[in-house]
Design a protein around this motif. Structure first.
Motif, PDB file in Angstrom:
ATOM      1  N   PRO A  88       0.906  -1.208  -0.231  1.00  0.00           N
ATOM      2  CA  PRO A  88       0.077   0.224   0.272  1.00  0.00           C
ATOM      3  C   PRO A  88       0.551   1.173  -0.112  1.00  0.00           C
ATOM      4  N   VAL A  89       2.069   1.279   0.620  1.00  0.00           N
ATOM      5  CA  VAL A  89       2.869   2.686   0.337  1.00  0.00           C
ATOM      6  C   VAL A  89       4.528   2.644  -0.491  1.00  0.00           C
ATOM      7  N   VAL A  90       4.741   3.255  -1.376  1.00  0.00           N
ATOM      8  CA  VAL A  90       5.510   3.244  -2.213  1.00  0.00           C
ATOM      9  C   VAL A  90       5.949   4.679  -1.838  1.00  0.00           C
ATOM     10  N   GLN A  91       7.045   4.355  -1.301  1.00  0.00           N
ATOM     11  CA  GLN A  91       8.330   5.558  -1.428  1.00  0.00           C
ATOM     12  C   GLN A  91      10.028   5.214  -2.231  1.00  0.00           C
ATOM     13  N   ALA A 154       6.103  -0.843   0.670  1.00  0.00           N
ATOM     14  CA  ALA A 154       6.130  -1.314   2.213  1.00  0.00           C
ATOM     15  C   ALA A 154       4.343  -1.056   2.613  1.00  0.00           C
ATOM     16  N   ALA A 155       4.231  -2.078   3.974  1.00  0.00           N
ATOM     17  CA  ALA A 155       3.089  -2.459   4.154  1.00  0.00           C
ATOM     18  C   ALA A 155       3.078  -1.026   5.315  1.00  0.00           C
ATOM     19  N   GLU A 157       3.375   3.435   6.606  1.00  0.00           N
ATOM     20  CA  GLU A 157       4.415   4.511   6.255  1.00  0.00           C
ATOM     21  C   GLU A 157       6.054   4.717   7.364  1.00  0.00           C
ATOM     22  N   ALA A 158       5.543   4.243   8.205  1.00  0.00           N
ATOM     23  CA  ALA A 158       7.213   4.125   9.631  1.00  0.00           C
ATOM     24  C   ALA A 158       7.854   3.318   8.377  1.00  0.00           C
ATOM     25  N   GLY A 159       7.575   1.488   7.948  1.00  0.00           N
ATOM     26  CA  GLY A 159       8.593   0.082   7.919  1.00  0.00           C
ATOM     27  C   GLY A 159       9.144   1.385   5.926  1.00  0.00           C
ATOM     28  N   ALA A 160       8.159   1.820   5.595  1.00  0.00           N
ATOM     29  CA  ALA A 160       9.133   2.652   4.279  1.00  0.00           C
ATOM     30  C   ALA A 160      10.061   3.468   4.622  1.00  0.00           C
ATOM     31  N   GLU A 161       9.881   4.593   6.025  1.00  0.00           N
ATOM     32  CA  GLU A 161      10.855   5.161   6.149  1.00  0.00           C
ATOM     33  C   GLU A 161      12.555   4.625   6.140  1.00  0.00           C
ATOM     34  N   GLN A 162      12.267   3.160   7.217  1.00  0.00           N
ATOM     35  CA  GLN A 162      12.895   2.431   8.025  1.00  0.00           C
ATOM     36  C   GLN A 162      14.071   1.634   6.440  1.00  0.00           C
ATOM     37  N   ALA A 163      13.174   1.388   5.522  1.00  0.00           N
ATOM     38  CA  ALA A 163      13.759   1.063   4.750  1.00  0.00           C
ATOM     39  C   ALA A 163      14.350   2.063   3.494  1.00  0.00           C
ATOM     40  N   ALA A 164      13.882   3.022   3.526  1.00  0.00           N
ATOM     41  CA  ALA A 164      14.592   4.158   1.967  1.00  0.00           C
ATOM     42  C   ALA A 164      15.436   3.966   3.027  1.00  0.00           C
TER      43      ALA A 164
END
Length: 180
Positions: A88-91, A154-155, A157-164
């Protein structure tokens, strides 16, 4: 990383693109090398050069994609990309400066995907098939500040931030010109 995608559904999409003739060049080269060797050791009586020609023809005429569809259907699956999960989240991970990508750490990218849930740390972990990383630049590519280096799927926003952050650390943009 070989190809661009790291993560289950992302890799399947990349494989589908490759059998359609639209995949990343480095991944396509690996596929053609493997196919040519496998056909050469088969009972078809062809050498690797002919095996490569046949594999390239199968991609060009669509029969490679048709075989993919048959294989997935024969196993009770649906071959359409539409049934694959999507995060659901693409960063986007952007370059912090202009230069050339001098290093792209496969381990760092893999760890970022693992932390997103694309893999298991223990045998009891659940895999999220929709998450992962798509590397948009390779070592040696020129990039301007602000241009995308990768996408994090990512599933949350927090996961996307960390992975980014992890993906950014795995990409080294060097300001020096590299002579190749």
């Amino acid at each position: 990383p070989l190809g661009r995608a790291v993560g289950n559904a992302l890799e399947i999409r990349e494989a589908i693109a490759t059998v359609r003739g639209e995949g990343p060049p480095d991944f396509l080269e690996l596929v053609l090398a493997a196919c040519s060797r496998l056909l050469a050791v088969s009972d078809l009586g062809v050498d690797e050069h002919e095996g490569r020609a046949r594999a390239m023809q199968a991609i060009a005429d669509g029969s490679a994609y048709e075989a993919y569809e048959r294989w997935i259907s024969a196993q009770g699956g649906h071959p359409s990309e539409d049934v694959l999960p999507a995060a659901p989240v693409v960063q986007t991970v952007a370059a912090d400066r202009s230069g050339y990508v001098s290093a792209l750490g496969a381990v760092g990218i893999g760890q970022a995907a693992l932390h997103l849930g694309a893999g298991r740390r223990t045998k009891d972990d659940t895999i999220d098939h929709g998450v992962g990383v798509v590397c948009l630049r390779k070592r040696g590519d020129r990039v301007a500040a602000g241009e995308p280096l990768a996408e994090v799927h990512a599933a949350s926003e927090a996961g996307a931030e960390q992975a980014a952050r992890e993906v950014a650390a795995a990409n080294v943009v060097d300001l020096r010109m590299t002579v190749v």
